[in-house]
Design a protein around this motif. Sequence first.
Motif, PDB file in Angstrom:
ATOM      1  N   GLY A   2       0.823  -1.205   0.000  1.00 12.76           N
ATOM      2  CA  GLY A   2       0.000   0.000   0.000  1.00 12.76           C
ATOM      3  C   GLY A   2       0.856   1.254   0.000  1.00 12.76           C
ATOM      4  O   GLY A   2       0.548   2.235  -0.678  1.00 12.76           O
ATOM      5  N   ALA A   3       1.955   1.222   0.751  1.00 11.66           N
ATOM      6  CA  ALA A   3       2.832   2.390   0.800  1.00 11.66           C
ATOM      7  C   ALA A   3       3.479   2.631  -0.557  1.00 11.66           C
ATOM      8  O   ALA A   3       3.564   3.767  -1.031  1.00 11.66           O
ATOM      9  CB  ALA A   3       3.910   2.181   1.862  1.00 11.66           C
TER      10      ALA A   3
ATOM     11  N   ALA B 193       0.964   4.183  -2.799  1.00 14.26           N
ATOM     12  CA  ALA B 193       0.702   5.582  -2.442  1.00 14.26           C
ATOM     13  C   ALA B 193       1.831   6.480  -2.941  1.00 14.26           C
ATOM     14  O   ALA B 193       1.582   7.552  -3.499  1.00 14.26           O
ATOM     15  CB  ALA B 193       0.552   5.707  -0.926  1.00 14.26           C
ATOM     16  N   TYR B 194       3.071   6.042  -2.757  1.00 11.61           N
ATOM     17  CA  TYR B 194       4.201   6.857  -3.217  1.00 11.61           C
ATOM     18  C   TYR B 194       4.227   6.972  -4.735  1.00 11.61           C
ATOM     19  O   TYR B 194       4.488   8.037  -5.291  1.00 11.61           O
ATOM     20  CB  TYR B 194       5.526   6.308  -2.682  1.00 11.61           C
ATOM     21  CG  TYR B 194       5.880   6.932  -1.354  1.00 11.61           C
ATOM     22  CD1 TYR B 194       6.414   8.212  -1.304  1.00 11.61           C
ATOM     23  CD2 TYR B 194       5.637   6.261  -0.167  1.00 11.61           C
ATOM     24  CE1 TYR B 194       6.699   8.810  -0.080  1.00 11.61           C
ATOM     25  CE2 TYR B 194       5.923   6.844   1.050  1.00 11.61           C
ATOM     26  CZ  TYR B 194       6.457   8.126   1.089  1.00 11.61           C
ATOM     27  OH  TYR B 194       6.733   8.720   2.286  1.00 11.61           O
TER      28      TYR B 194
ATOM     29  N   ALA C 235       1.547   9.294  -5.751  1.00 15.22           N
ATOM     30  CA  ALA C 235       1.897  10.656  -5.310  1.00 15.22           C
ATOM     31  C   ALA C 235       2.893  11.285  -6.279  1.00 15.22           C
ATOM     32  O   ALA C 235       2.762  12.448  -6.666  1.00 15.22           O
ATOM     33  CB  ALA C 235       2.489  10.602  -3.900  1.00 15.22           C
ATOM     34  N   VAL C 236       3.886  10.502  -6.684  1.00 14.26           N
ATOM     35  CA  VAL C 236       4.878  10.991  -7.649  1.00 14.26           C
ATOM     36  C   VAL C 236       4.185  11.371  -8.957  1.00 14.26           C
ATOM     37  O   VAL C 236       4.430  12.436  -9.524  1.00 14.26           O
ATOM     38  CB  VAL C 236       5.957   9.908  -7.890  1.00 14.26           C
ATOM     39  CG1 VAL C 236       6.758  10.203  -9.148  1.00 14.26           C
ATOM     40  CG2 VAL C 236       6.871   9.794  -6.680  1.00 14.26           C
TER      41      VAL C 236
END
Lengths: 549, 66
Positions: free
Chosen positions: A379-380, A383-384, A387-388
């Motif tokens: 999940g992280a 998300a990253y 986000a990028v």
Amino acid sequence: MPGATYTNPRFPFRRPAALGRAAVEEQRVVIVGGGLTGLTAALDLARRGVPSVLLDEDDTVSEGSRAICWAKRTLEIYGRLGLGERFLRRGITWNTGRVFFGDREAYSFDLLPEQGHEYPAFVNLPQYHAEEWLVAACEGTGLVDLRWRSRVAAVENSADGAMLSVETPDGAYRLRAEWLLACDGARSAVRRALDLPFTGQVFRDRFLIADVVMRPPFPAERRFWFDPPFHPGQSVLLHQQPDDLWRIDFQLGWDADPEREREPERVSARVRSMLGPDIPFALEWVSVYTFRCRRLERFRHGRTFFLGDAAHQVSPFGARGGNGSVQDADNLCWKLAAVVVGRAPETLLDSYDAERGPAADENILHSTRSTDFITPKSGAALAYRDAVLELAEQHALARPLVNSGRLSRPAVLAGSPLSTPGAAPAAMLPAGSPPVDAPVLRDGQPEWLLRRLNADGRFTLLAFDDTGLHAPAGPPGVGLVVVSGREPPAGRLPGVLFDHSGLAARRWGCAPGDALLLRPDGHVAAGFRTPARDAVQAAQRRAMGHAAA
Amino acid sequence: MTLRTEPRLADPDGFYAALMEAHRGLDEAASRRLDARLVILLANHIGDDAILREALALARAAGRGA
């Protein structure tokens, strides 16, 4: 699936003379695998005067387009081998990559923002065309004995060569090779026969790859979609090939059923959803695959060398498979040619592993990082990644973090045992660097610098000199190419290259009086400020694998 | 340079409130992406690899539980 735009040629099986004879056939260089890597190696060796026998279990070129993105360095190598212009003429040139996120463009990038290179960042062309040209070029040399439908069934490796058992439609025979080049792909029979571990990482994801014949309104650029509306939650990659052929890669996820995903109706539905209802298309070739990144620990085993996918395997994002393989052949062949004729010690060949091992690690590192970005594992990570991509549309700062594939760049052979460090000015291209092209004038006519450097495949002293009069004489076996920042007087100094744009001096980081010793593969062996003949000779001896005096 | 770890925020309560305000109304996934965007913006501002790695190690070490 039969192709609409291409029909595979069938090469004839010729009965080898050794069949049915009691004596073992003896050959100096045997290449196993008539794919891209093996054919490139055979042609390179032949152009250096070294004959070879090439064994291939099949009787044709690549099935499906496979490697399609030919990088600038590869095109330069094929330029040296006499095929570069055909890639340019027949292939699709592109320099731009465009990245989409959801229903919007995130950003685009130019891989070759400056002019003044003979070859572009990339040319797209199906692998089968390249292989067909390579076969014809190998035949044309008269030095490559192409043996189709010849399967290597067993290999015994020893210090002075390898003994092969070869199976053909007419029976089996034994073939002893002084030197063996294993270019037989990811499932290498030679590697398995020698029981060598091939270790690394499998990525838990599946991809559908489709060659589609169509005329969509897309420009010739690499397009990559993260999470597009037509294929939610996954990524899609699009490349143009010649003959209205397009390559589409659909990410499917680990749970996809490979058999079902290959069904033409299912593939067509995916393509239809991408193109919309109005663009007619036909499927030409479909495959479903999983990525692996893995390598052999060593690429040299006695007198057996592993090249291409037989030595190392990468994920396709970044076009580092085929391009890395061509660089393998480019690196090994001049060395093997020098050793075979007795001009260099056998230890020179250790540098193949010392130089191409780190290059393979670099390719694996980049392709692993790309795959981790494209296929987030948590999940992280998701998300990253998102986000990028969200930031990238408006903020240039995030764009370097977007990783849809770090596209193949030539290896810099940093720390090579063949390099002589130390003497070069700091601004100069460092030892190990690949050669850099520039436009020049030769006797008043436009010429490319790399064409002159590649002219005969030997060592070259590239000397920058503003008068063209003070160029140093190279030692024996070293060619001389002089680049002058001032126009040479008409009729004098024939062959001196006029750096009319100043790009050659700038790209090589050279001032008048500087010189570089280039290896037969064009990589920098040493740099000098006002080179002395002894120093050039010492650097050349070192680059030929001789121990320091 | 090394990571500065002494208190430096002029208005800590105000900053904290602004951070909470930025997350208001976002679901788990959107909040996570907001934090990620923030990390990337700040990391780029800092721009020093050694400091960023020091911060990563410090953040990881300060976490409670597995």
